[in-house]
Design an enzyme around this catalytic site. Structure first.
Site, PDB file in Angstrom:
ATOM      1  CB  THR A  19      -0.931   0.002   1.231  1.00 23.27           C
ATOM      2  OG1 THR A  19      -1.790  -1.141   1.164  1.00 23.27           O
ATOM      3  CG2 THR A  19      -1.782   1.257   1.266  1.00 23.27           C
ATOM      4  CB  VAL A  20       3.388   2.586   2.377  1.00 30.57           C
ATOM      5  CG1 VAL A  20       4.315   3.808   2.442  1.00 30.57           C
ATOM      6  CG2 VAL A  20       2.454   2.573   3.579  1.00 30.57           C
ATOM      7  NE  ARG A  52       2.279 -11.528  -3.403  1.00 33.80           N
ATOM      8  CZ  ARG A  52       2.763 -11.691  -2.163  1.00 33.80           C
ATOM      9  NH1 ARG A  52       2.891 -10.641  -1.358  1.00 33.80           N
ATOM     10  NH2 ARG A  52       3.124 -12.872  -1.740  1.00 33.80           N
ATOM     11  CB  VAL A 136       5.472   8.355  14.077  1.00 35.82           C
ATOM     12  CG1 VAL A 136       4.462   8.780  15.144  1.00 35.82           C
ATOM     13  CG2 VAL A 136       6.562   7.483  14.703  1.00 35.82           C
ATOM     14  N   GLY A 191     -10.601  -3.123   5.899  1.00 39.56           N
ATOM     15  CA  GLY A 191      -9.154  -3.099   5.724  1.00 39.56           C
ATOM     16  C   GLY A 191      -8.433  -2.223   6.731  1.00 39.56           C
ATOM     17  CD  GLU A 194      -3.044  -6.292   8.548  1.00 36.88           C
ATOM     18  OE1 GLU A 194      -3.305  -7.307   7.868  1.00 36.88           O
ATOM     19  OE2 GLU A 194      -2.605  -5.233   8.056  1.00 36.88           O
ATOM     20  CE  LYS A 209       1.936   3.788  14.029  1.00 43.25           C
ATOM     21  NZ  LYS A 209       0.497   3.842  13.684  1.00 43.25           N
ATOM     22  N   GLY A 306      -2.552   4.923   5.044  1.00 42.81           N
ATOM     23  CA  GLY A 306      -3.042   5.022   3.676  1.00 42.81           C
ATOM     24  C   GLY A 306      -1.911   5.204   2.690  1.00 42.81           C
TER      25      GLY A 306
END
Length: 440
Positions: A19-20, A52, A136, A191, A194, A209, A306
């Site tokens: 994602t990141v 992948r 963080v 989502g 987890e 963090k 996100g």
């Protein structure tokens, strides 16, 4: 904006394509001219290492390898961006890249929390930079804010909503009267959580963090074992509602505070006054409240996760690294904001010695004298009652909920008092206890 004409090229290798990483690649492509203009360099992705592909990012124009260590060993790569997560392979990858003279950008809070001191030492020895803004609070530039923007201040304390999953769950419980289990299931479907949500709901993610923020604030080594951690799994809709009735909201906070007795580090559910700005940070959003001696309280708010919010911080770090490539390593901003010789061990308070106010909820027999006995136990322990709610018994029931807010007191004194209260025949154990912070 036209592309920057620069003789300096900064070649970036990205490891991971989740994602990141997808957000990072897309931002670097979309905003290339802007990034080049701000860095004064031609910033280019030269290789991506990922097991992948990711349908959310087009990698057709890049060299892609399934072996991430190929990126760490690629002589063309100047900056390695570690986005694979975890602490074992990620640590080996980062140390390999550093040994090869590469600068590091990472979003991996667990890696920094557990191995940051070792990684920073290796980077210093090689004269390279390690940047970790995205580790963080996602897109919130909290690390730069504490390390650089608040450099004039002695940080007194900080408190953060630094896990979006737990904040989403508590918000839904408050706004819609839902149970923890019900909201957790939805968070997993969306989502936000987890399949195994332990890292989030038990506060482990927030602890990673918090230890980073505390090291930046107080100049202490990174040591996640010093953080007391308590999750939100025992928070009931009842407690959320009673907190509202008392003028408070329950948030899952990471708190770091310096006091005369030492430094306290803890992650736990906390009642905070509903009028505080941070009490109104809802859903999956993050916020960190920092109090400096000169500036006073400052609040940093934004998306804590996100693809593009976190990618924004990753790319910001790439720009920072590019800007400093020609700078003498001794003149770069220190990783934790303090020169190495000033990062020192300091006394840490145990939770027993930490002082806070408390919310107590107990089930009491509906008969005269019960409150008096509870109040006597608290008074004998040096604990004052600041507010109280006592409900009427429901038809057919012999017990009533009794809710108390207390003054600030050492945790060990409160635990001892609760033990005595639970021993009363008129009280059904357990007594529910949640810490309360005024944050001012």
């Amino acid at each position: 904006m036209s592309s920057v004409k620069s003789t300096r090229t900064v070649n970036v290798g990205i490891c991971g394509l989740g994602t990141v990483a997808s957000g990072t690649v897309n931002i670097l492509k979309r905003n290339k001219s802007l990034i080049d203009a701000r860095s004064g360099c031609n910033v280019s992705i030269v290789q991506i290492g990922a097991r992948r592909d990711n349908p959310k990012v087009d990698t057709s124009g890049y060299a892609v390898t399934r072996d991430i260590f190929e990126v760490a060993n690629n002589p063309a790569v100047d900056v390695l961006v570690e986005l694979i997560g975890g602490t074992t392979v990620a640590k080996d990858l980062v140390l390999t890249a550093i040994a090869n003279g590469k600068h590091i950008v990472t979003a991996n809070k667990a890696l920094i929390a557990h191995h940051g001191d070792e990684i920073f030492a290796a980077a210093k020895a090689k004269g390279v930079t390690v940047a970790f803004e995205a580790a963080v609070a996602g897109g919130i530039p909290i690390i730069k804010s504490i390390r650089e923007g608040l450099a004039a201040n002695s940080i007194e304390w900080l408190a953060g909503i630094i896990n979006g999953t737990t904040n989403f769950i508590l918000t839904e419980m408050r706004d819609k009267g839902r149970t923890f289990e019900d909201v957790l299931k939805e968070a997993q479907e969306l989502g936000y959580a987890e399949a195994d949500p332990t890292f989030d709901v038990e506060g482990i993610d927030a602890a990673h963090k918090l230890v980073i923020l505390a090291s930046l604030a107080f100049g202490i080594p990174l040591d996640v074992k010093k953080v007391f951690t308590e999750g939100i799994t025992k928070i009931s809709t009842e407690d959320v509602n009673y907190a509202e009735e008392l003028g408070y909201r329950i948030k899952h906070l990471g708190i770091a505070r310096r006091s005369a007795g030492g430094i306290e580090l803890h992650v736990n559910p906390t009642l905070i006054p509903e009028k505080r700005l941070i009490a109104n940070v809802d859903g999956v959003m993050n916020a960190v409240l920092v109090k400096g001696d000169a500036v006073g309280p400052t609040l940093y708010y934004g998306a804590g996760a996100g693809a593009e919010p976190t990618g924004s911080s990753v790319v910001g770090d790439i720009v920072d690294v590019a800007r400093t490539l020609l700078a003498d390593p001794a003149h770069r901003v220190p990783y934790l904001g303090f020169q190495d010789e000033f990062v020192t061990e300091q006394q840490h308070l145990s939770m027993d010695d930490i002082e806070t106010a408390y919310y107590l909820r107990m089930s009491a027999q509906d008969k005269p004298g019960v409150l008096s006995k509870v109040a006597t136990i608290l008074s004998d322990s040096g604990i004052s009652i600041e507010a109280m709610i006592q409900k009427e018994a429901k038809e057919g029931e012999s017990t009533v909920p009794l809710i108390l807010l207390t003054n600030r007191v050492q945790e060990k004194k409160m635990i001892a008092a609760i033990s005595k209260i639970e021993s009363l025949d008129s009280i059904s154990a357990p007594v529910i206890r949640i810490r309360v912070e005024s944050l001012k």
